[in-house]
Enzyme design. Sequence first.
Site, PDB file in Angstrom:
ATOM      1  N   CYS A 140     -32.493   9.276  81.830  1.00  0.00           N
ATOM      2  CA  CYS A 140     -33.952   9.283  81.948  1.00  0.00           C
ATOM      3  C   CYS A 140     -34.421   9.593  83.374  1.00  0.00           C
ATOM      4  O   CYS A 140     -35.262  10.466  83.591  1.00  0.00           O
ATOM      5  CB  CYS A 140     -34.513   7.943  81.472  1.00  0.00           C
ATOM      6  SG  CYS A 140     -33.560   6.511  82.019  1.00  0.00           S
ATOM      7  N   HIS A 219     -39.657   3.319  84.956  1.00  0.00           N
ATOM      8  CA  HIS A 219     -39.128   3.533  86.300  1.00  0.00           C
ATOM      9  C   HIS A 219     -40.256   4.133  87.145  1.00  0.00           C
ATOM     10  O   HIS A 219     -41.161   4.787  86.613  1.00  0.00           O
ATOM     11  CB  HIS A 219     -38.011   4.579  86.318  1.00  0.00           C
ATOM     12  CG  HIS A 219     -36.901   4.351  85.351  1.00  0.00           C
ATOM     13  ND1 HIS A 219     -36.098   3.246  85.376  1.00  0.00           N
ATOM     14  CD2 HIS A 219     -36.420   5.123  84.339  1.00  0.00           C
ATOM     15  CE1 HIS A 219     -35.174   3.339  84.432  1.00  0.00           C
ATOM     16  NE2 HIS A 219     -35.352   4.473  83.779  1.00  0.00           N
TER      17      HIS A 219
HETATM   18  P1  NAD Z   1     -29.163   1.113  72.182  1.00  0.00           P
HETATM   19  O1  NAD Z   1     -28.231   0.000  72.466  1.00  0.00           O
HETATM   20  O2  NAD Z   1     -30.611   0.834  72.093  1.00  0.00           O
HETATM   21  O3  NAD Z   1     -28.744   1.829  70.825  1.00  0.00           O
HETATM   22  C1  NAD Z   1     -27.433   2.167  70.512  1.00  0.00           C
HETATM   23  C2  NAD Z   1     -27.254   2.063  69.022  1.00  0.00           C
HETATM   24  O4  NAD Z   1     -25.961   2.542  68.668  1.00  0.00           O
HETATM   25  C3  NAD Z   1     -27.334   0.623  68.520  1.00  0.00           C
HETATM   26  O5  NAD Z   1     -28.232   0.585  67.435  1.00  0.00           O
HETATM   27  C4  NAD Z   1     -25.905   0.296  68.073  1.00  0.00           C
HETATM   28  O6  NAD Z   1     -25.853  -0.541  66.947  1.00  0.00           O
HETATM   29  C5  NAD Z   1     -25.383   1.665  67.706  1.00  0.00           C
HETATM   30  N1  NAD Z   1     -23.909   1.775  67.740  1.00  0.00           N
HETATM   31  C6  NAD Z   1     -22.992   0.804  67.914  1.00  0.00           C
HETATM   32  N2  NAD Z   1     -21.746   1.329  67.893  1.00  0.00           N
HETATM   33  C7  NAD Z   1     -21.894   2.643  67.687  1.00  0.00           C
HETATM   34  C8  NAD Z   1     -20.978   3.716  67.561  1.00  0.00           C
HETATM   35  N3  NAD Z   1     -19.666   3.542  67.638  1.00  0.00           N
HETATM   36  N4  NAD Z   1     -21.484   4.958  67.387  1.00  0.00           N
HETATM   37  C9  NAD Z   1     -22.805   5.173  67.313  1.00  0.00           C
HETATM   38  N5  NAD Z   1     -23.721   4.187  67.439  1.00  0.00           N
HETATM   39  C10 NAD Z   1     -23.263   2.933  67.614  1.00  0.00           C
HETATM   40  O7  NAD Z   1     -28.861   2.223  73.274  1.00  0.00           O
HETATM   41  P2  NAD Z   1     -29.866   3.305  73.831  1.00  0.00           P
HETATM   42  O8  NAD Z   1     -30.683   2.678  74.881  1.00  0.00           O
HETATM   43  O9  NAD Z   1     -30.525   3.995  72.698  1.00  0.00           O
HETATM   44  O10 NAD Z   1     -28.859   4.274  74.588  1.00  0.00           O
HETATM   45  C11 NAD Z   1     -28.170   5.293  73.910  1.00  0.00           C
HETATM   46  C12 NAD Z   1     -27.724   6.330  74.900  1.00  0.00           C
HETATM   47  O11 NAD Z   1     -28.883   6.909  75.509  1.00  0.00           O
HETATM   48  C13 NAD Z   1     -26.869   5.813  76.061  1.00  0.00           C
HETATM   49  O12 NAD Z   1     -25.972   6.822  76.437  1.00  0.00           O
HETATM   50  C14 NAD Z   1     -27.890   5.595  77.155  1.00  0.00           C
HETATM   51  O13 NAD Z   1     -27.312   5.621  78.437  1.00  0.00           O
HETATM   52  C15 NAD Z   1     -28.806   6.770  76.920  1.00  0.00           C
HETATM   53  N6  NAD Z   1     -30.171   6.605  77.426  1.00  0.00           N
HETATM   54  C16 NAD Z   1     -30.836   5.441  77.288  1.00  0.00           C
HETATM   55  C17 NAD Z   1     -32.114   5.307  77.787  1.00  0.00           C
HETATM   56  C18 NAD Z   1     -32.882   4.030  77.692  1.00  0.00           C
HETATM   57  O14 NAD Z   1     -33.762   3.799  78.484  1.00  0.00           O
HETATM   58  N7  NAD Z   1     -32.619   3.171  76.755  1.00  0.00           N
HETATM   59  C19 NAD Z   1     -32.733   6.390  78.407  1.00  0.00           C
HETATM   60  C20 NAD Z   1     -32.050   7.613  78.500  1.00  0.00           C
HETATM   61  C21 NAD Z   1     -30.757   7.699  78.014  1.00  0.00           C
END
Ligand code: NAD
Length: 347
Positions: A140, A219
């Site tokens: 992000c 942020h």
């Molecule tokens: P999150 O924890 O909110 O969601 C992840 C989901 O994946 C959960 O629902 C979980 O149950 C599920 N999960 C568990 N094991 C899994 C597997 N083996 N394969 C697929 N899914 C599985 O996480 P998020 O915040 O959505 O982050 C996801 C990605 O996006 C990460 O790489 C993170 O760094 C990136 N990201 C997050 C944000 C943020 O602010 N949250 C912003 C930009 C990028």
Amino acid sequence: MPVKVAVNGYGTIGKRIAHALLKSPDFELVGIAKYNFDYSAVLAHRLGMKIFVPRDKLEEFRKHGVEPEGSIEDLVSEAELVYDASPAGRGAKNKELYVKYKKPAIFQGGEPPEVAEVSYNTLCNFEKALGKSYVRVVSCNTTGLLRVVCSLGSNAVESVFGVIVRRASDPKEDLKGPVSSLALDSAQIPSHHALDAKAVVGDLAVETVAIVAPTTLMHVQVLKIRLRKPAGFEQVVESLESSRRVLLLDAAAGIDTTGKLVELARDAGRPRYDVYENVVLASSLSRSGVELTLVQAVHQEAIVIPENVDAAYAVLNLETDVHKVVEKTNKLLGVGELKYLITTGAK
Ligand code: NAD
């Protein structure tokens, strides 16, 4: 025919990607992968999404009245493209499945750059993602930083120094901190954002320092950009606004905190108060010769969603003109519409 797309992982990022795809005539959401039963499985089910779960979780979902469509492998095999939105680091392991079924995949910024052939930002390197099998949309904060740099033109930028005040956790992450302290992110300088930005724009001279702050909303970044040639104020504003991924907010809007920005998004009817644009406070924008300074807010939960949608057009070679892709995605998500609620008024 719409392209069949799957979303593996239905958390903060996955649910937003899935909801965006549901609205698009170019894609058909074949299903989402859920790993644990909770309310969001019920809501997704009610919306008509097909839910795929690990084989050993089938009974758990059934017990709660959500009939799974099949296993995670079934989902991947049905799709023509998979979005991996799993917890940071898990996507690299999931890749084995995508390789096994020969499916292209779009990964998120929590994965190491090596997971993909290209670390991606639409305004910087859309063309590099055309026809690639594995693309990683950078984090992000890096997306926020790169949108500014590449709106100005990466060749026009000599160097960037950024101070990032990073939100400690997303609103649902109750157990993450810090609760009251400010902390140096990952205890390193430069923070990973600079390294990530270089993964996209290889020769960018960029340094970032990130401080983790006890807030969940957004942020805030302070960017000092040195241009190769002096640029007029109007020219800078026009460059920043051209893709509509950057919103210049005039002081007259009365928004000087991330909390008020959230309220604006709510009042404007944005789903989940999602702010897809970088929000630059126009009053912070100052230019003197070749130096440009600005302060911008980045909504971590939403900012990478447009880039994720754009990336699908590139990976699938559905549209090769970046301007058309940006226009399509902006229209789909309403990106840039906030501008019409508030006159920029930047001078
Ligand atoms: P999150 O924890 O909110 O969601 C992840 C989901 O994946 C959960 O629902 C979980 O149950 C599920 N999960 C568990 N094991 C899994 C597997 N083996 N394969 C697929 N899914 C599985 O996480 P998020 O915040 O959505 O982050 C996801 C990605 O996006 C990460 O790489 C993170 O760094 C990136 N990201 C997050 C944000 C943020 O602010 N949250 C912003 C930009 C990028």
